[in-house]
Design a protein around this motif. Structure first.
Motif, mmCIF file in Angstrom:
data_model
loop_
_atom_site.group_PDB
_atom_site.id
_atom_site.type_symbol
_atom_site.label_atom_id
_atom_site.label_comp_id
_atom_site.label_asym_id
_atom_site.label_seq_id
_atom_site.Cartn_x
_atom_site.Cartn_y
_atom_site.Cartn_z
ATOM 1 N N VAL A 27 -15.967 -7.563 1.859
ATOM 2 C CA VAL A 27 -14.803 -8.485 1.995
ATOM 3 C C VAL A 27 -13.871 -7.372 2.637
ATOM 4 O O VAL A 27 -14.071 -6.097 2.640
ATOM 5 C CB VAL A 27 -14.056 -9.071 0.844
ATOM 6 N N LEU A 28 -12.910 -8.036 3.264
ATOM 7 C CA LEU A 28 -11.725 -7.113 4.021
ATOM 8 C C LEU A 28 -10.517 -7.525 3.139
ATOM 9 O O LEU A 28 -10.378 -8.503 2.738
ATOM 10 C CB LEU A 28 -11.252 -7.695 5.474
ATOM 11 N N VAL A 29 -10.004 -6.277 2.569
ATOM 12 C CA VAL A 29 -8.889 -6.369 1.570
ATOM 13 C C VAL A 29 -7.635 -5.890 2.356
ATOM 14 O O VAL A 29 -7.438 -5.093 3.043
ATOM 15 C CB VAL A 29 -9.030 -5.392 0.261
ATOM 16 N N SER A 30 -6.454 -6.883 2.305
ATOM 17 C CA SER A 30 -5.161 -6.382 2.835
ATOM 18 C C SER A 30 -4.166 -7.332 2.070
ATOM 19 O O SER A 30 -4.266 -7.822 0.982
ATOM 20 C CB SER A 30 -5.189 -7.243 4.261
ATOM 21 N N PHE A 31 -2.731 -7.100 2.608
ATOM 22 C CA PHE A 31 -1.808 -7.585 1.571
ATOM 23 C C PHE A 31 -1.112 -8.561 2.268
ATOM 24 O O PHE A 31 -0.856 -8.780 3.372
ATOM 25 C CB PHE A 31 -0.691 -6.352 1.739
#
Length: 336
Positions: A27-31
């Motif tokens: 997955v791609l983790v971001s805020f």
């Protein structure tokens, strides 16, 4: 500049697993806004975790393991050092704000009566509608949360909490109404109701009988679009007499009978939604790549006299719940 401002554009790869028996997924983790966002590499949002609730449960060899809240089997693995440091700092600040805000609100609540008492009498007798509007406007987030909790207790209806169903509900909420607290309640109607703190209660009947997840997503988006203004608290303040409005402004207290009445109104909403709210919900669904047509079909069936729009079909639509297993789990969320 806050910690979130510094890291808002930071992204990193991670591995996510919904349950111990599920396969790991890249997955791609971001805020996001007060959330940690997990997306596919095609930028399809998969789930949103509250930053204040996200906790690191393990750290070994430069690999951090996170969970969205206590008691869940869902985990995220991150190896990127910058992202690990960012999650630690932003989550810590989110928890600090969560603890500090109640103290400031309590102080405000203590000082408010002295600050407004002098002008209340003149305002009340000269403009009772303005006084009622003021009473509603001055309900703090802490008060709204407390009132919502009392309404839940007065409803005396259990929330449906099967682990698989909760995971599917979080996923659907992340698509349809990110950041909103949602529960499925063991009642038949209304399909969705909003509480004074902005949280949404979905009907068990809606979830179990809807022909598609897009119908549930639509009702969720509709309730979220209405916000606190669509809750029973708004109607309660409109009906206050001058004396009751002044008493509420100076004390902030709501009696058990009033809470019971708000609970009755919450569980007994039968009026058709406002066209503006429907339009806002449709726009929210389309903007998030969810087909609004199944929801609009459900609205027409329930409210034949309601003027339901027929919007153009947006491009780039994706299923509200991509996996059939998620939809089945959500429909069975009340099966203990």
């Amino acid at each position: 500049m806050t910690a979130l401002d510094r890291y808002i554009r930071l992204e990193a790869a991670g591995r996510w697993r919904e349950a111990p028996d599920a396969a790991w997924r890249e997955v791609l983790v971001s805020f996001g806004n007060a959330t940690l966002v997990l997306s596919s590499f095609d930028e399809e949002p998969l789930t949103h975790w509250s930053l204040a609730a996200t906790g690191r449960v393990a750290f070994d060899g430069g690999v951090a393991l996170y969970a969205p809240d206590a008691g869940t089997d869902e985990v995220l693995e991150v190896r990127d050092r910058d992202m690990i440091e960012a999650i630690a700092e932003v989550s810590r600040m989110a928890r600090v704000r969560g603890r500090a805000a109640p103290r400031m609100r309590r102080l405000r609540r203590l000082l408010l009566p002295a600050a407004v008492a002098t002008g209340l009498a003149a305002l009340g007798w000269a403009a009772p509608d303005a006084l009622r509007a003021r009473a509603y406007a001055l309900v703090t987030a802490e008060q709204a949360e407390q009132i919502a909790g009392r309404i839940r207790a007065a409803l005396d209806r259990p929330a449906c909490l099967t682990p698989e169903g909760r995971r599917s509900l979080r996923r659907l909420t992340g698509r349809a109404a990110p950041g909103v607290r949602v529960e499925v309640m063991a009642w038949d109607a209304p399909p969705a109701a909003i509480l004074p703190d902005g949280s949404v209660l979905l009907s068990r009947r809606l979830v179990e009988r809807a022909p598609a997840a897009e119908v549930v997503a639509g009702w969720l988006a509709l309730a979220a679009a209405g916000g606190r203004d669509a809750s029973a608290l708004r109607g309660w303040t409109r009906d206050l007499g001058v004396t009751e409005a002044m008493a509420f402004l100076t004390s902030g207290r709501i009696g058990p009978g009033d809470v019971a009445e708000m609970a009755r109104q919450t569980a007994g909403q039968t009026a058709p939604p406002a066209p503006a709210a429907v339009a806002a919900a449709v726009a929210a669904l389309a903007g998030r790549g969810i087909d609004p047509r199944p929801f609009l079909d459900d609205l027409r069936r329930r409210f034949p006299d309601l003027a339901v729009p027929a919007p153009p079909v947006p491009e780039g639509l994706t299923p509200a719940l991509p996996r059939d297993a998620d939809w089945v789990a959500l429909q069975n969320i009340c099966e203990s």
